[in-house]
Scaffold this active site. Structure first.
Site, PDB file in Angstrom:
ATOM      1  N   LYS A  20      11.431   3.055   0.214  1.00  0.00           N
ATOM      2  CA  LYS A  20      12.011   4.086  -0.658  1.00  0.00           C
ATOM      3  C   LYS A  20      12.574   5.249   0.163  1.00  0.00           C
ATOM      4  O   LYS A  20      13.482   5.056   0.933  1.00  0.00           O
ATOM      5  CB  LYS A  20      10.965   4.526  -1.676  1.00  0.00           C
ATOM      6  CG  LYS A  20      10.217   3.357  -2.356  1.00  0.00           C
ATOM      7  CD  LYS A  20      11.110   2.532  -3.260  1.00  0.00           C
ATOM      8  CE  LYS A  20      10.469   1.224  -3.724  1.00  0.00           C
ATOM      9  NZ  LYS A  20       9.157   1.336  -4.338  1.00  0.00           N
TER      10      LYS A  20
ATOM     11  N   TYR B 166       2.281   2.478  -9.836  1.00  0.00           N
ATOM     12  CA  TYR B 166       3.302   1.507  -9.480  1.00  0.00           C
ATOM     13  C   TYR B 166       2.896   0.119 -10.011  1.00  0.00           C
ATOM     14  O   TYR B 166       1.770  -0.331  -9.797  1.00  0.00           O
ATOM     15  CB  TYR B 166       3.492   1.463  -7.959  1.00  0.00           C
ATOM     16  CG  TYR B 166       4.443   0.376  -7.574  1.00  0.00           C
ATOM     17  CD1 TYR B 166       5.778   0.436  -7.963  1.00  0.00           C
ATOM     18  CD2 TYR B 166       4.013  -0.739  -6.882  1.00  0.00           C
ATOM     19  CE1 TYR B 166       6.649  -0.581  -7.660  1.00  0.00           C
ATOM     20  CE2 TYR B 166       4.882  -1.769  -6.555  1.00  0.00           C
ATOM     21  CZ  TYR B 166       6.198  -1.682  -6.952  1.00  0.00           C
ATOM     22  OH  TYR B 166       7.055  -2.695  -6.665  1.00  0.00           O
TER      23      TYR B 166
ATOM     24  N   ARG C  86       3.000 -11.219  16.024  1.00  0.00           N
ATOM     25  CA  ARG C  86       2.305 -10.982  14.757  1.00  0.00           C
ATOM     26  C   ARG C  86       1.199  -9.923  14.904  1.00  0.00           C
ATOM     27  O   ARG C  86       0.764  -9.320  13.927  1.00  0.00           O
ATOM     28  CB  ARG C  86       1.725 -12.279  14.193  1.00  0.00           C
ATOM     29  CG  ARG C  86       1.517 -12.206  12.675  1.00  0.00           C
ATOM     30  CD  ARG C  86       0.807 -13.425  12.114  1.00  0.00           C
ATOM     31  NE  ARG C  86      -0.514 -13.546  12.664  1.00  0.00           N
ATOM     32  CZ  ARG C  86      -0.996 -14.639  13.256  1.00  0.00           C
ATOM     33  NH1 ARG C  86      -0.274 -15.723  13.345  1.00  0.00           N
ATOM     34  NH2 ARG C  86      -2.213 -14.641  13.747  1.00  0.00           N
TER      35      ARG C  86
HETATM   36  C1  LIG Z   1       8.062   0.557  -4.600  1.00  0.00           C
HETATM   37  C2  LIG Z   1       6.693   1.138  -4.624  1.00  0.00           C
HETATM   38  C3  LIG Z   1       5.614   0.445  -4.058  1.00  0.00           C
HETATM   39  C4  LIG Z   1       5.757  -0.948  -3.479  1.00  0.00           C
HETATM   40  O1  LIG Z   1       6.486  -0.959  -2.308  1.00  0.00           O
HETATM   41  P1  LIG Z   1       7.357  -2.235  -1.825  1.00  0.00           P
HETATM   42  O2  LIG Z   1       7.929  -1.737  -0.539  1.00  0.00           O
HETATM   43  O3  LIG Z   1       8.359  -2.524  -2.885  1.00  0.00           O
HETATM   44  O4  LIG Z   1       6.414  -3.370  -1.655  1.00  0.00           O
HETATM   45  C5  LIG Z   1       4.374   1.059  -4.077  1.00  0.00           C
HETATM   46  N1  LIG Z   1       4.183   2.264  -4.627  1.00  0.00           N
HETATM   47  C6  LIG Z   1       5.195   2.953  -5.187  1.00  0.00           C
HETATM   48  C7  LIG Z   1       4.921   4.292  -5.790  1.00  0.00           C
HETATM   49  C8  LIG Z   1       6.476   2.411  -5.206  1.00  0.00           C
HETATM   50  O5  LIG Z   1       7.478   3.096  -5.781  1.00  0.00           O
END
Ligand SMILES: *Cc1c(COP(=O)(O)O)cnc(C)c1O
Length: 390
Positions: free
Chosen positions: A204, A98, A46
Site C-alpha cells: 500500500k 482487513y 529463501r
Molecule cells: C491490504 C492490507 C493487508 C494485506 O496486505 P497484502 O499485501 O495485500 O497481503 C493487511 N492489512 C491492511 C490494513 C491492508 O489494507
C-alpha cells in the site's frame, strides 16, 4: 543518525562509503557459491538475502524497532505473527479489520488453532475487559493471548486509542500486534507505545505505486524477530528481489506522497460532506478521521501527530445502496474502480463486493483511496458520478 522521519525515508538503508553505489544493489540469485574454507553468511535465498536488508533496516528505523522483516505479502506477515500464538491460545480481534486478516483468523479459529474474541476496537474499556477475560482463560489453560489492533480500521475508519490499548494489555500480560498499514510509520509508531510487533502491507502506502505485493513485520524483541524469521524461511514467504527493488524505490517518496494525498483527502472529505447535504445526490455519509463529525476525531487528532500531522488518505462514502454505489463506479473517469489503496493514483471500490466483508459494512459504502492528482479533478469526477447515479 537522522532525527527526522522525512529524512529517514530518503537516507536510511543506503550504502555510504566512497565508490559504493548510491542505491543498494539487488541480487537476482537463488543461491550463493561457497568454499568450505571460507566463512559463508549467505547460503540460500529463501533464508533472506543482503538485498532485503536496506528496506528492512529502513522500516525498522521508521517504526522505532530493532528488526524489520520483509514478507511476500502483508497477509504473509500477518500469518507469521498470529502463528506465534500457541495452540489453544486466545486472539482478540477488531470486529472490523482487513478482510483477509479477518477471514484467515476465522478459518484458523474454526480449525481449533485458537479462540477468537471480537471487539469494537474504539471502546477501550470494553476491549480491555475482553483482554482481561482472555488473559484469565489463557492463564488457566497454560496458553497465551494476543490483542490484534488495526487503526484506522479497514474499511470503517474506526480509530482505536492505540497507546491506551497497548498499555492496558501489557499490564494484563497480553502481547499486542498492530496493523499500521493505514496510518503508515509517518503518522503512528505503535512500538513506541510498547506494542510487541507492527505489521505493514508494504503493497500500500510504503511502496506506493500499485505495482508490488509485499509485507513487513517490525519488532524490538530479538526473540520474536528470530521466530518470525524462522517462520518466513520455513513457510517460504520471502519477497522477490524485483519487488524489493520497487518497494525501496517507492518508499523514498513516502513523505511527499502522503502529504499530497492527505491534503487532497482533507479537501475532498470537506467538499463531499458539503455535497451530502444535497438531497438529489445519493450520498448519505462521508467518513474521514479529519472531519469534526468523525466519532473519534479528537482521538485521531491527538494520535496522528507525527511531524506533519494529517488524517490519512482514505475516505469512505456511503451511497445508501448497492445500486447507487455501482452506478457511481460505472461513471468514474479520473478515479479507477479497483481494490487496494495507498498508491499515487486514486482508487474507488465498493467493499461489500467481497463476500468476506462483514455485513456491518454498508452495501453502498465506497472506499476511496485518495491519490496525488489535482484535488479539483478528483472532486469533479466524484460529483459528476454521484449526480449520474441519482
Ligand atoms: C491490504 C492490507 C493487508 C494485506 O496486505 P497484502 O499485501 O495485500 O497481503 C493487511 N492489512 C491492511 C490494513 C491492508 O489494507
Amino acid at each position: 543518525m537522522p532525527q527526522n522521519q522525512r529524512t529517514r525515508v530518503v537516507a536510511a538503508g543506503r550504502p555510504h562509503e566512497p565508490n559504493s553505489p548510491v542505491n543498494p544493489p539487488v541480487d537476482f540469485t537463488s543461491t550463493y557459491m561457497y568454499r568450505p574454507s571460507v566463512a559463508y553468511p549467505q547460503v540460500y535465498a529463501r533464508e533472506g538475502i543482503p538485498s532485503f536488508e536496506p528496506l528492512e533496516q529502513l522500516l525498522a528505523e521508521l517504526e522505532a524497532g530493532a528488526h524489520g522483516l520483509l514478507f511476500s505479502s502483508g497477509q504473509a506477515a500477518i500469518s507469521a505473527v498470529i502463528s506465534q500464538l500457541p495452540l489453544g491460545g486466545h486472539l482478540i480481534i477488531p470486529k472490523h479489520a482487513y478482510m483477509g486478516y479477518y477471514t484467515l483468523a476465522a478459518q484458523l479459529a474454526a480449525k481449533g488453532h485458537f479462540s477468537l474474541h471480537r471487539v469494537d476496537i474504539t471502546e477501550t474499556e470494553q476491549v480491555l475487559s475482553t483482554v482481561r477475560e482472555a488473559a484469565q482463560l489463557a492463564a488457566a489453560q497454560n496458553t497465551q493471548a494476543l490483542l490484534w489492533i488495526e487503526s484506522p480500521t479497514n474499511p470503517m475508519l474506526e480509530v482505536a486509542d492505540v497507546p491506551a490499548l497497548i498499555a492496558g494489555a501489557r499490564q494484563l500480560g497480553v502481547r499486542t500486534a498492530v496493523d499500521n498499514t493505514f496510518a503508515t510509520p509517518l503518522r503512528q509508531n505503535p512500538l513506541k507505545h510498547g506494542a510487541d510487533v507492527v505489521i505493514h502491507s508494504v503493497t500500500k502506502f510504503i511502496s506506493g505505486h500499485s505495482d508490488v505485493i509485499m509485507g513487513a513485520a517490525v519488532t524490538a524483541d530479538p526473540a520474536l524477530h528470530t521466530a518470525l524469521h524462522a517462520h518466513r524461511n520455513l513457510h517460504g514467504t520471502i519477497p522477490g528481489p524485483m519487488e524489493v527493488f520497487l518497494a525501496l524505490r517507492g518508499v523514498r517518496t513516502l513523505a511527499v506522497r502522503l502529504d499530497a494525498a492527505e491534503r487532497n483527502a482533507e479537501i475532498l472529505a470537506r467538499r463531499l460532506d458539503e455535497l451530502s447535504k444535497d438531497d438529489a445526490v445519493p450520498l448519505t455519509r462521508v467518513t474521514y478521521p479529519g472531519l469534526d463529525s468523525h466519532p473519534q476525531h479528537e482521538r485521531a487528532k491527538a494520535q496522528f501527530g507525527g511531524e506533519d500531522g494529517g488524517f490519512g488518505a482514505i475516505i469512505t462514502i456511503d451511497t445508501g445502496s448497492l445500486e447507487a454505489a455501482d452506478a457511481v463506479l460505472e461513471s468514474l473517469q479520473v478515479w479507477t474502480p479497483a481494490t487496494s489503496l495507498g498508491g499515487v493514483e486514486s482508487l474507488a471500490e465498493r467493499r461489500r463486493r467481497h463476500p468476506g466483508e462483514p455485513e456491518t459494512v454498508p452495501e453502498g459504502l465506497i472506499r476511496l483511496s485518495v491519490g496525488i492528482e489535482a484535488a479539483e479533478d478528483l472532486y469533479q469526477d466524484l460529483a459528476q458520478a454521484l449526480r449520474a447515479a441519482a
